[in-house]
Design an enzyme around this catalytic site. Structure first.
Site, PDB file in Angstrom:
ATOM      1  N   PRO A  19      -8.992 -27.424   4.052  1.00  0.00           N
ATOM      2  CA  PRO A  19      -9.453 -26.398   3.123  1.00  0.00           C
ATOM      3  C   PRO A  19      -9.951 -26.872   1.766  1.00  0.00           C
ATOM      4  CG  PRO A  19      -7.078 -26.479   3.114  1.00  0.00           C
ATOM      5  CD  PRO A  19      -7.520 -27.451   4.173  1.00  0.00           C
ATOM      6  N   ASP A  42     -20.673 -32.144   5.346  1.00  0.00           N
ATOM      7  CA  ASP A  42     -20.957 -30.800   4.851  1.00  0.00           C
ATOM      8  C   ASP A  42     -20.514 -30.677   3.399  1.00  0.00           C
ATOM      9  OD1 ASP A  42     -22.039 -29.883   7.157  1.00  0.00           O
ATOM     10  OD2 ASP A  42     -20.405 -28.545   7.710  1.00  0.00           O
ATOM     11  N   LYS A  64     -25.392 -26.994   4.492  1.00  0.00           N
ATOM     12  CA  LYS A  64     -26.081 -25.712   4.699  1.00  0.00           C
ATOM     13  C   LYS A  64     -25.620 -24.789   3.572  1.00  0.00           C
ATOM     14  CE  LYS A  64     -26.187 -25.854   9.795  1.00  0.00           C
ATOM     15  NZ  LYS A  64     -25.252 -26.975  10.036  1.00  0.00           N
ATOM     16  N   GLY A  96     -12.532 -27.256   6.516  1.00  0.00           N
ATOM     17  CA  GLY A  96     -11.751 -26.425   7.436  1.00  0.00           C
ATOM     18  C   GLY A  96     -11.633 -27.047   8.806  1.00  0.00           C
ATOM     19  N   ASP A  97     -11.804 -26.228   9.827  1.00  0.00           N
ATOM     20  CA  ASP A  97     -11.823 -26.704  11.211  1.00  0.00           C
ATOM     21  C   ASP A  97     -13.196 -26.416  11.787  1.00  0.00           C
ATOM     22  OD1 ASP A  97     -10.081 -27.479  13.777  1.00  0.00           O
ATOM     23  OD2 ASP A  97     -11.470 -25.876  14.319  1.00  0.00           O
ATOM     24  N   THR A 125      -7.472 -25.032   9.361  1.00  0.00           N
ATOM     25  CA  THR A 125      -8.463 -23.989   9.112  1.00  0.00           C
ATOM     26  C   THR A 125      -8.200 -23.239   7.817  1.00  0.00           C
ATOM     27  OG1 THR A 125      -9.393 -21.899   9.917  1.00  0.00           O
ATOM     28  CG2 THR A 125      -7.167 -22.429  10.633  1.00  0.00           C
ATOM     29  N   MET A 179     -16.799 -16.522   4.812  1.00  0.00           N
ATOM     30  CA  MET A 179     -18.247 -16.441   4.563  1.00  0.00           C
ATOM     31  C   MET A 179     -18.669 -15.010   4.241  1.00  0.00           C
ATOM     32  SD  MET A 179     -19.652 -19.031   7.532  1.00  0.00           S
ATOM     33  CE  MET A 179     -18.909 -18.076   8.861  1.00  0.00           C
TER      34      MET A 179
END
Length: 257
Positions: A19, A42, A64, A96-97, A125, A179
């Protein structure tokens, strides 16, 4: 094969970075990073984890970003295969996962179809860890017996949405929204319109797992207004357990009255 087995040349490891706090990465995840010839990273991956890689490691930013830099998933898949076929140890590092709204299965399939050996190293996660870091359990004895994790990347009623907000409003479970910063007004309105009590506690945890973590709490009917100043990444918790945010000392709390 053990997740701690050496990462062989020509192999891809799909690593969940947890996290945000690098200390919450798994031992296996760190071991993979320490062996990487190539890191595909990422923007939500723990920045400190990059310091664990060898100095000669090629670090490739494949972020992204919402309304920002964007690397198509197809190109990421190609990079995984290209570098592995060149005999490199490739680590795909996500936040996260990677198998919870992280397109990890798409990358696994791309490697499998290309006959590239691939290893999955799950991460903690954010759907569970970020609420916990704010002192909010997603389940609690005598209060709630389950939790539902949803993606908020598209609003209710959008052609791409497959969620039944009536069922979610009646589920009796804690709702965890990932999100969903931009779409939170529409999501909370749809839940209330479908029967969720507007006084149901809610909390938005911004930048969970980072030193500047912040929590905004309030009833679901106006949590979107209270959290209007919050930028991604953030996790929203909706349900009675969100009331624990008001009493926890685990994070900095913004209580907006």
């Amino acid at each position: 094969m053990s997740s701690l087995a050496p990462l062989l040349p020509g192999t891809v490891a799909l690593v969940g970075g947890g996290p945000g706090d690098a200390g919450l990465m798994t031992v296996a995840g760190r071991a993979a990073v320490e062996q990487a010839d190539v890191l595909l990273v990422d923007h939500l991956a723990p920045e400190e984890a990059l310091t664990w890689a060898p100095v000669e490691t090629l670090v490739v930013d494949v972020a992204k970003l919402p309304r920002g830099a964007f690397t198509p998933q197809e190109r990421i898949n190609e990079l995984l295969v290209e570098h592995a076929r060149a005999g490199r140890r490739v680590v795909r590092l996500k936040g996260g996962d990677g198998f919870v709204f992280g397109r990890g299965m798409e990358e696994l399939q791309a490697c499998t179809e290309a006959e590239v050996p691939v290893r999955v190293i799950p991460g903690v996660t954010s759907s569970v860890a970020v609420p916990a870091l704010a002192g909010i359990p997603v389940t609690h004895r005598g209060i709630v017996q389950g939790f539902t994790v949803i993606s908020g990347h598209v609003p209710p009623g959008h052609p791409a949405s497959t969620l039944d907000y009536g069922a979610l409003a009646r589920s009796g479970t804690t709702l965890v929204v990932l999100m969903g910063v931009a779409t939170l007004p529409a999501i909370t309105a749809a839940l209330v319109e479908n029967g969720l009590d507007p006084t149901t506690p809610a909390a938005v945890i911004a930048r969970g797992g980072h030193p500047d973590q912040r929590v905004v709490s309030g009833p679901v009917a106006d949590i979107a207004v209270r959290a209007a100043h919050v930028d991604p990444p953030a996790v929203t918790v909706i349900g009675e357990v969100a009331s624990f945010a008001a009493v926890t000392a685990a994070s900095t709390l913004e209580e907006v009255n």
